[in-house]
Each structure stands twice: as structure tokens, then as C-alpha cells.
Design an enzyme around this catalytic site. Structure first.
Site, PDB file in Angstrom:
ATOM      1  CB  SER A 139      -0.869  -0.002   1.268  1.00 46.30           C
ATOM      2  OG  SER A 139      -1.544   1.216   1.439  1.00 46.30           O
ATOM      3  CE1 TYR A 152      -4.573  -2.265   4.876  1.00 45.84           C
ATOM      4  CE2 TYR A 152      -3.530  -0.142   4.487  1.00 45.84           C
ATOM      5  CZ  TYR A 152      -4.132  -1.292   3.997  1.00 45.84           C
ATOM      6  OH  TYR A 152      -4.276  -1.458   2.642  1.00 45.84           O
TER       7      TYR A 152
HETATM    8  N1  LIG Z   1      -8.698  -0.051  -1.559  1.00 44.44           N
HETATM    9  C1  LIG Z   1      -7.628   0.703  -1.327  1.00 44.44           C
HETATM   10  O1  LIG Z   1      -7.705   1.953  -1.346  1.00 44.44           O
HETATM   11  C2  LIG Z   1      -6.283   0.060  -1.095  1.00 44.44           C
HETATM   12  C3  LIG Z   1      -5.155   0.898  -1.029  1.00 44.44           C
HETATM   13  C4  LIG Z   1      -3.899   0.335  -0.847  1.00 44.44           C
HETATM   14  C5  LIG Z   1      -3.773  -1.036  -0.717  1.00 44.44           C
HETATM   15  N2  LIG Z   1      -4.871  -1.838  -0.753  1.00 44.44           N
HETATM   16  C6  LIG Z   1      -4.665  -3.270  -0.646  1.00 44.44           C
HETATM   17  O2  LIG Z   1      -5.192  -3.894  -1.809  1.00 44.44           O
HETATM   18  C7  LIG Z   1      -5.535  -5.251  -1.506  1.00 44.44           C
HETATM   19  C8  LIG Z   1      -6.938  -5.554  -1.999  1.00 44.44           C
HETATM   20  O3  LIG Z   1      -7.870  -4.809  -1.237  1.00 44.44           O
HETATM   21  P1  LIG Z   1      -9.244  -4.260  -1.843  1.00 44.44           P
HETATM   22  O4  LIG Z   1      -9.102  -2.805  -1.952  1.00 44.44           O
HETATM   23  O5  LIG Z   1      -9.621  -5.042  -3.032  1.00 44.44           O
HETATM   24  O6  LIG Z   1     -10.215  -4.554  -0.611  1.00 44.44           O
HETATM   25  P2  LIG Z   1     -11.357  -5.656  -0.380  1.00 44.44           P
HETATM   26  O7  LIG Z   1     -11.716  -5.532   1.046  1.00 44.44           O
HETATM   27  O8  LIG Z   1     -12.418  -5.496  -1.402  1.00 44.44           O
HETATM   28  O9  LIG Z   1     -10.624  -7.051  -0.674  1.00 44.44           O
HETATM   29  C9  LIG Z   1      -9.887  -7.740   0.288  1.00 44.44           C
HETATM   30  C10 LIG Z   1     -10.294  -9.199   0.228  1.00 44.44           C
HETATM   31  O10 LIG Z   1      -9.498  -9.926   1.171  1.00 44.44           O
HETATM   32  C11 LIG Z   1     -10.349 -10.894   1.761  1.00 44.44           C
HETATM   33  N3  LIG Z   1      -9.827 -11.357   3.049  1.00 44.44           N
HETATM   34  C12 LIG Z   1      -9.807 -10.681   4.223  1.00 44.44           C
HETATM   35  N4  LIG Z   1      -9.289 -11.454   5.192  1.00 44.44           N
HETATM   36  C13 LIG Z   1      -8.971 -12.636   4.620  1.00 44.44           C
HETATM   37  C14 LIG Z   1      -8.400 -13.844   5.097  1.00 44.44           C
HETATM   38  N5  LIG Z   1      -8.054 -14.012   6.401  1.00 44.44           N
HETATM   39  N6  LIG Z   1      -8.210 -14.858   4.227  1.00 44.44           N
HETATM   40  C15 LIG Z   1      -8.561 -14.711   2.919  1.00 44.44           C
HETATM   41  N7  LIG Z   1      -9.119 -13.606   2.412  1.00 44.44           N
HETATM   42  C16 LIG Z   1      -9.321 -12.578   3.263  1.00 44.44           C
HETATM   43  C17 LIG Z   1     -11.684 -10.176   1.901  1.00 44.44           C
HETATM   44  O11 LIG Z   1     -12.747 -11.081   2.118  1.00 44.44           O
HETATM   45  C18 LIG Z   1     -11.767  -9.407   0.598  1.00 44.44           C
HETATM   46  O12 LIG Z   1     -12.418 -10.147  -0.397  1.00 44.44           O
HETATM   47  C19 LIG Z   1      -5.361  -5.377  -0.002  1.00 44.44           C
HETATM   48  O13 LIG Z   1      -4.102  -5.947   0.268  1.00 44.44           O
HETATM   49  C20 LIG Z   1      -5.391  -3.944   0.476  1.00 44.44           C
HETATM   50  O14 LIG Z   1      -4.737  -3.789   1.718  1.00 44.44           O
HETATM   51  C21 LIG Z   1      -6.131  -1.315  -0.927  1.00 44.44           C
END
Ligand SMILES: NC(=O)c1ccc[n+]([C@@H]2O[C@H](COP(=O)([O-])OP(=O)(O)OC[C@H]3O[C@@H](n4cnc5c(N)ncnc54)[C@H](O)[C@@H]3O)[C@@H](O)[C@H]2O)c1
Length: 253
Positions: A139, A152
Site C-alpha cells: 500500500s 495496517y
Molecule cells: N482499496 C484501497 O484503497 C487500497 C489501497 C492500498 C492497498 N490496498 C490493498 O489492496 C488489496 C486488496 O484490497 P481491496 O481494496 O480489493 O479490498 P477488499 O476488502 O475489497 O478485498 C480484500 C479481500 O481480502 C479478503 N480477506 C480478508 N481477510 C482474509 C483472510 N483471512 N483470508 C482470505 N481472504 C481474506 C476479503 O474477504 C476481501 O475479499 C489489499 O491488500 C489492500 O490492503 C487497498
């Protein structure tokens, strides 16, 4: 266009958000994909919509048995494992003093140790496949400080560090390991984000990112086009980490 023909990928947290966009793009580019998540209904529906090139496995990244079962599906159904996208994560935003140690531990267990377990489980099958690519989704909060993100952000800094360590150890075995650093991306993780032109005016590119923006980068890093890239950290953030777009005008007379 990145070609993933002949590749088998496992994408954690792939039932929705960025992971789902990656699964769709990987299949469109010719890969076979094992989508894993704790969200069973969404994951199954996505895999069904992608037809024979995708399978869904209920998989909690904190559990080694689940890891072994998910990788067994990649090997049994698709004959190997070439790419692992450590995408699953949970998010919290609160002041450090309000974050209980148990919550801090829980975030690390999913976001950091979960990826560590995945890397450990993927090494042998990737070596058997003649090499592979691991993409760790960190991130912007893994590149700099962010207020109210102690748990986080620590998990994402840790994942960035683990990426470098793993790249050192696994390069000689033909396994590349890189980290991806998204900025604000419109997914269910941060539901208040809006999309479209002007949706994020404090960024150079002026808009919130889309899951598809991240997926293109992940597909590239998973592909042979990135054959000489390992240990790298790549931002996909509309320019957020490039510098300060707005400078407070405090010194103007
Ligand atoms: N959305 C943002 O702005 C953003 C920014 C920077 C980084 N990220 C990172 O991007 C990645 C994807 O996130 P996203 O934005 O698609 O969010 P999201 O919440 O839609 O997707 C995350 C997924 O991880 C799954 N998950 C959570 N705990 C779990 C576990 N113990 N085992 C298996 N699956 C699990 C959730 O069910 C969900 O489907 C993550 O690593 C997040 O930290 C997101």
C-alpha cells in the site's frame, strides 16, 4: 498487452475488489486462476462467471492447511503454479492509543503473516514449474507514514520488507518477488471513495484509482515481460507517492 497464456495463478482475497479485477484480467490474458477468499458466495459466483479457466477455493490466509488445499487445487486442476498474488487483507483506521494489541496482532496475522505463509507454501510448486512470480499487494501506507494507520501501515511496511527478503532468497530458484503499492482504490475496503474525473482532487491524476488500474500492473509483474524485475516496489497511486501536490501557503506574506 501482457500475455499470461500457460500461466496458473493463485489470487488471495480474490472474491471482490482488486483481487476480483485481477482474476478477470488474468483469465482474459490467458491464465488459469485459483480465486481464494473467505467470502464464499462472491468467490464462487466470480469463478463461475469466468468458466473453466477459474476455480474458487474457500481459503483463510492465516491457516496453513487452507494454503495447502488451495495450492493443491492449482496443481490438481491446472497442473502447476506460476504466480501467487498475496492480495487478501483487512483494514483498520484508528489512533494508535485506541488500537488494542489484539487488533494489531490480528491485522499482522492476516496482512503480513498470511503472505509469509503463502510464500512458504508456493516455493516448492513454483520451483517444480521452473520458476514463478510472487506479487505482494502492499500500500501507499507501506511507503510512508499515514496518520491513524499504525496497525495496517505496519503490516504493509512489513510486507514491503518481506518482499525484499524473499526476493534475495528466492531469486536463485527462479522466483521473482515484488510489491505493489496502490493509492486510494475504489473497492469495498474503503466504501466512501467516489470515482470519476475530479473524484480525488488532491492527487496529480485527480481521481480515485480503479481495481482495473492495479490489475494491469499485477498482470505485468506476474508475466514473463517482467522477467528481470525482482525485489522492486511499484506504486499505482495517481502520483500520491511522488510528492506533495498541494503545499500549504503558510510562508506567503
Ligand atoms: N482499496 C484501497 O484503497 C487500497 C489501497 C492500498 C492497498 N490496498 C490493498 O489492496 C488489496 C486488496 O484490497 P481491496 O481494496 O480489493 O479490498 P477488499 O476488502 O475489497 O478485498 C480484500 C479481500 O481480502 C479478503 N480477506 C480478508 N481477510 C482474509 C483472510 N483471512 N483470508 C482470505 N481472504 C481474506 C476479503 O474477504 C476481501 O475479499 C489489499 O491488500 C489492500 O490492503 C487497498
Amino acid at each position: 498487452m501482457v500475455d499470461l497464456e500457460g500461466k496458473v495463478a493463485l489470487i488471495t482475497g480474490g472474491a471482490r475488489g482488486q483481487g476480483a479485477a485481477e482474476a478477470r484480467l488474468f483469465v482474459a490474458r490467458g491464465a488459469k486462476v485459483v480465486i481464494t477468499d473467505v467470502l464464499t458466495d462472491e468467490g464462487r459466483a466470480l469463478a463461475e462467471s469466468l468458466g473453466g479457466a477459474a476455480r474458487f477455493v474457500r481459503h483463510d490466509v492465516t491457516d496453513d492447511d487452507d494454503w495447502n488445499a488451495a495450492i493443491a487445487v492449482a496443481l490438481g486442476e491446472f497442473g502447476g503454479l506460476h504466480a501467487l498474488v498475496n492480495n487478501a487483507a483487512i483494514y483498520t483506521r484508528k489512533p494508535l492509543v485506541d488500537t488494542e494489541p489484539e487488533e494489531f496482532d490480528r491485522i499482522l496475522r492476516v496482512n503480513l503473516t498470511g503472505a509469509f505463509r503463502g510464500i512458504r507454501a508456493a516455493v516448492t510448486p513454483m520451483v517444480q514449474a521452473g520458476g514463478g512470480s510472487i506479487v505482494n499487494i502492499s500500500s501507499q501506507a507501506g511507503l510512508e507514514g499515514l496518520r491513524s494507520h499504525s496497525a495496517y501501515g505496519s503490516s504493509k511496511w512489513g510486507l514491503r520488507g518481506l518482499t525484499k527478503m524473499a526476493a534475495m532468497e528466492l531469486g536463485p530458484q527462479g522466483i521473482r518477488v515484488n510489491s505493489v503499492h496502490p493509492g486510494p482504490i475504489a473497492t469495498p475496503m474503503i466504501p466512501q471513495l467516489t470515482t470519476g474525473p475530479g473524484s480525488y482532487p488532491t492527487l496529480p491524476l485527480q481521481r480515485t484509482g480503479l481495481p482495473e488500474d492495479v490489475a494491469e500492473l499485477v498482470a505485468f509483474l506476474a508475466s514473463d515481460a517482467a522477467a528481470y524485475i525482482t525485489g522492486a516496489e511499484v506504486s499505482v497511486d495517481g502520483g500520491l507517492s511522488a510528492g506533495k501536490f498541494f503545499v500549504p501557503n503558510v510562508i506567503e506574506s
